[in-house]
Design a protein around this motif. Structure first.
Motif, PDB file in Angstrom:
ATOM      1  N   ASP A  77       2.196 -22.270  29.619  1.00 18.06           N
ATOM      2  CA  ASP A  77       2.677 -21.494  30.763  1.00 18.06           C
ATOM      3  C   ASP A  77       3.650 -20.438  30.243  1.00 18.06           C
ATOM      4  OD1 ASP A  77       3.445 -20.508  33.209  1.00 18.06           O
ATOM      5  OD2 ASP A  77       4.720 -22.227  33.704  1.00 18.06           O
ATOM      6  N   PHE A  78       3.145 -19.243  30.014  1.00 19.71           N
ATOM      7  CA  PHE A  78       3.951 -18.184  29.422  1.00 19.71           C
ATOM      8  C   PHE A  78       5.043 -17.691  30.360  1.00 19.71           C
ATOM      9  CE2 PHE A  78       0.448 -18.206  26.525  1.00 19.71           C
ATOM     10  CZ  PHE A  78       1.025 -17.847  25.318  1.00 19.71           C
ATOM     11  N   GLY A  79       4.973 -18.033  31.624  1.00 23.62           N
ATOM     12  CA  GLY A  79       6.001 -17.629  32.566  1.00 23.62           C
ATOM     13  C   GLY A  79       7.293 -18.400  32.407  1.00 23.62           C
ATOM     14  N   SER A  80       7.210 -19.621  31.869  1.00 22.86           N
ATOM     15  CA  SER A  80       8.414 -20.441  31.782  1.00 22.86           C
ATOM     16  C   SER A  80       8.751 -20.916  30.372  1.00 22.86           C
ATOM     17  CB  SER A  80       8.256 -21.676  32.683  1.00 22.86           C
ATOM     18  OG  SER A  80       7.170 -22.458  32.240  1.00 22.86           O
ATOM     19  N   VAL A  81       7.937 -20.582  29.390  1.00 22.24           N
ATOM     20  CA  VAL A  81       8.193 -21.033  28.026  1.00 22.24           C
ATOM     21  C   VAL A  81       9.309 -20.190  27.405  1.00 22.24           C
ATOM     22  CG1 VAL A  81       6.463 -19.561  26.917  1.00 22.24           C
ATOM     23  CG2 VAL A  81       7.053 -21.731  25.882  1.00 22.24           C
ATOM     24  N   SER A  82      10.158 -20.832  26.606  1.00 27.44           N
ATOM     25  CA  SER A  82      11.291 -20.139  25.992  1.00 27.44           C
ATOM     26  C   SER A  82      10.838 -19.380  24.743  1.00 27.44           C
ATOM     27  CB  SER A  82      12.383 -21.133  25.618  1.00 27.44           C
ATOM     28  OG  SER A  82      11.932 -21.967  24.564  1.00 27.44           O
ATOM     29  N   GLU A  83      11.686 -18.471  24.300  1.00 27.39           N
ATOM     30  CA  GLU A  83      11.383 -17.692  23.100  1.00 27.39           C
ATOM     31  C   GLU A  83      11.316 -18.592  21.863  1.00 27.39           C
ATOM     32  OE1 GLU A  83      10.512 -14.467  22.858  1.00 27.39           O
ATOM     33  OE2 GLU A  83      10.601 -14.396  25.035  1.00 27.39           O
ATOM     34  N   GLU A  84      12.143 -19.623  21.814  1.00 26.60           N
ATOM     35  CA  GLU A  84      12.124 -20.541  20.683  1.00 26.60           C
ATOM     36  C   GLU A  84      10.795 -21.303  20.630  1.00 26.60           C
ATOM     37  OE1 GLU A  84      14.740 -20.707  22.973  1.00 26.60           O
ATOM     38  OE2 GLU A  84      16.046 -19.422  21.794  1.00 26.60           O
ATOM     39  N   ASP A  85      10.320 -21.741  21.800  1.00 28.84           N
ATOM     40  CA  ASP A  85       9.041 -22.447  21.847  1.00 28.84           C
ATOM     41  C   ASP A  85       7.892 -21.522  21.470  1.00 28.84           C
ATOM     42  OD1 ASP A  85      10.298 -24.776  22.617  1.00 28.84           O
ATOM     43  OD2 ASP A  85       9.950 -24.455  24.764  1.00 28.84           O
ATOM     44  N   LEU A  86       7.984 -20.261  21.862  1.00 26.44           N
ATOM     45  CA  LEU A  86       6.947 -19.303  21.484  1.00 26.44           C
ATOM     46  C   LEU A  86       6.933 -19.085  19.969  1.00 26.44           C
ATOM     47  CD1 LEU A  86       6.989 -16.512  24.212  1.00 26.44           C
ATOM     48  CD2 LEU A  86       5.211 -18.183  23.762  1.00 26.44           C
ATOM     49  N   ALA A  87       8.108 -19.019  19.375  1.00 27.42           N
ATOM     50  CA  ALA A  87       8.188 -18.845  17.920  1.00 27.42           C
ATOM     51  C   ALA A  87       7.588 -20.053  17.207  1.00 27.42           C
ATOM     52  CB  ALA A  87       9.634 -18.633  17.491  1.00 27.42           C
ATOM     53  N   GLU A  88       7.864 -21.238  17.726  1.00 23.70           N
ATOM     54  CA  GLU A  88       7.302 -22.451  17.133  1.00 23.70           C
ATOM     55  C   GLU A  88       5.780 -22.482  17.299  1.00 23.70           C
ATOM     56  OE1 GLU A  88       7.542 -27.253  17.865  1.00 23.70           O
ATOM     57  OE2 GLU A  88       9.292 -26.030  18.355  1.00 23.70           O
ATOM     58  N   LEU A  89       5.299 -22.118  18.470  1.00 22.98           N
ATOM     59  CA  LEU A  89       3.863 -22.058  18.721  1.00 22.98           C
ATOM     60  C   LEU A  89       3.202 -21.047  17.785  1.00 22.98           C
ATOM     61  CD1 LEU A  89       1.349 -22.796  20.417  1.00 22.98           C
ATOM     62  CD2 LEU A  89       2.036 -20.989  22.005  1.00 22.98           C
ATOM     63  N   LYS A  90       3.854 -19.931  17.593  1.00 18.49           N
ATOM     64  CA  LYS A  90       3.321 -18.895  16.709  1.00 18.49           C
ATOM     65  C   LYS A  90       3.189 -19.419  15.283  1.00 18.49           C
ATOM     66  CE  LYS A  90       4.121 -14.052  15.576  1.00 18.49           C
ATOM     67  NZ  LYS A  90       4.990 -12.898  15.812  1.00 18.49           N
ATOM     68  N   GLN A  91       4.219 -20.116  14.819  1.00 21.28           N
ATOM     69  CA  GLN A  91       4.167 -20.676  13.471  1.00 21.28           C
ATOM     70  C   GLN A  91       3.050 -21.706  13.330  1.00 21.28           C
ATOM     71  OE1 GLN A  91       5.773 -19.538  10.821  1.00 21.28           O
ATOM     72  NE2 GLN A  91       6.603 -18.001  12.201  1.00 21.28           N
ATOM     73  N   ASN A  92       2.881 -22.545  14.348  1.00 20.68           N
ATOM     74  CA  ASN A  92       1.811 -23.552  14.311  1.00 20.68           C
ATOM     75  C   ASN A  92       0.441 -22.896  14.279  1.00 20.68           C
ATOM     76  OD1 ASN A  92       3.643 -25.655  14.336  1.00 20.68           O
ATOM     77  ND2 ASN A  92       3.581 -25.889  16.549  1.00 20.68           N
ATOM     78  N   ILE A  93       0.258 -21.860  15.061  1.00 24.27           N
ATOM     79  CA  ILE A  93      -1.032 -21.170  15.088  1.00 24.27           C
ATOM     80  C   ILE A  93      -1.290 -20.480  13.746  1.00 24.27           C
ATOM     81  CG2 ILE A  93      -2.298 -19.247  16.127  1.00 24.27           C
ATOM     82  CD1 ILE A  93      -0.975 -20.003  18.798  1.00 24.27           C
ATOM     83  N   LEU A  94      -0.269 -19.859  13.184  1.00 17.46           N
ATOM     84  CA  LEU A  94      -0.435 -19.202  11.905  1.00 17.46           C
ATOM     85  C   LEU A  94      -0.792 -20.187  10.790  1.00 17.46           C
ATOM     86  CD1 LEU A  94       2.455 -16.578  12.011  1.00 17.46           C
ATOM     87  CD2 LEU A  94      -0.004 -16.138  12.136  1.00 17.46           C
ATOM     88  N   LYS A  95      -0.204 -21.376  10.839  1.00 14.03           N
ATOM     89  CA  LYS A  95      -0.527 -22.405   9.852  1.00 14.03           C
ATOM     90  C   LYS A  95      -1.975 -22.857  10.010  1.00 14.03           C
ATOM     91  CE  LYS A  95       4.111 -24.309   9.460  1.00 14.03           C
ATOM     92  NZ  LYS A  95       4.995 -25.445   9.806  1.00 14.03           N
ATOM     93  N   THR A  96      -2.440 -22.978  11.246  1.00 13.86           N
ATOM     94  CA  THR A  96      -3.792 -23.457  11.512  1.00 13.86           C
ATOM     95  C   THR A  96      -4.830 -22.417  11.124  1.00 13.86           C
ATOM     96  OG1 THR A  96      -2.934 -24.755  13.345  1.00 13.86           O
ATOM     97  CG2 THR A  96      -5.304 -24.413  13.277  1.00 13.86           C
ATOM     98  N   LEU A  97      -4.541 -21.171  11.407  1.00 14.09           N
ATOM     99  CA  LEU A  97      -5.504 -20.111  11.095  1.00 14.09           C
ATOM    100  C   LEU A  97      -5.427 -19.772   9.624  1.00 14.09           C
ATOM    101  CD1 LEU A  97      -5.059 -17.763  14.169  1.00 14.09           C
ATOM    102  CD2 LEU A  97      -6.856 -19.394  13.777  1.00 14.09           C
TER     103      LEU A  97
END
Length: 97
Positions: A77-97
């Motif tokens: 839910d991009f409407g309520s997710v924090s910037e820190e959680d987005l950064a963590e999600l980004k890192q996880n996606i980058l590791k997976t790809l």
């Protein structure tokens, strides 16, 4: 030394702007809560921005990569997710790809 009429006009116009700016900035200092602008970014826009930054960082823009990223982000839910959680999600996606 001679000063052309156009130059005098430019100098006076610049001086007038500075005077107006100093009045505006002094009134802002006295009442900072009056002039606060608020921007609300929709969750779709945040998702698009997030995916765009990921695609730019990865360096690929093929359809398969976009589908993989979309599968990782479809439950977020991009409407309520924090910037820190987005950064963590980004890192996880980058590791997976």
């Amino acid at each position: 030394m001679t000063i052309q009429g156009g130059k005098i006009y430019d100098i006076l116009r610049t001086y007038n702007k500075q005077v107006k700016y100093s009045k505006a900035s002094s009134s802002e200092k006295s009442s900072p809560d009056k002039n606060i602008d608020k921007v609300i970014i929709s969750s779709d826009a945040r998702k698009l921005s997030f995916i765009s930054s990921l695609m730019a960082e990865i360096g690929k823009s093929d359809k398969e990569t976009l589908q993989k990223i979309d599968s990782f982000t479809q439950d977020v839910d991009f409407g309520s997710v924090s910037e820190e959680d987005l950064a963590e999600l980004k890192q996880n996606i980058l590791k997976t790809l």
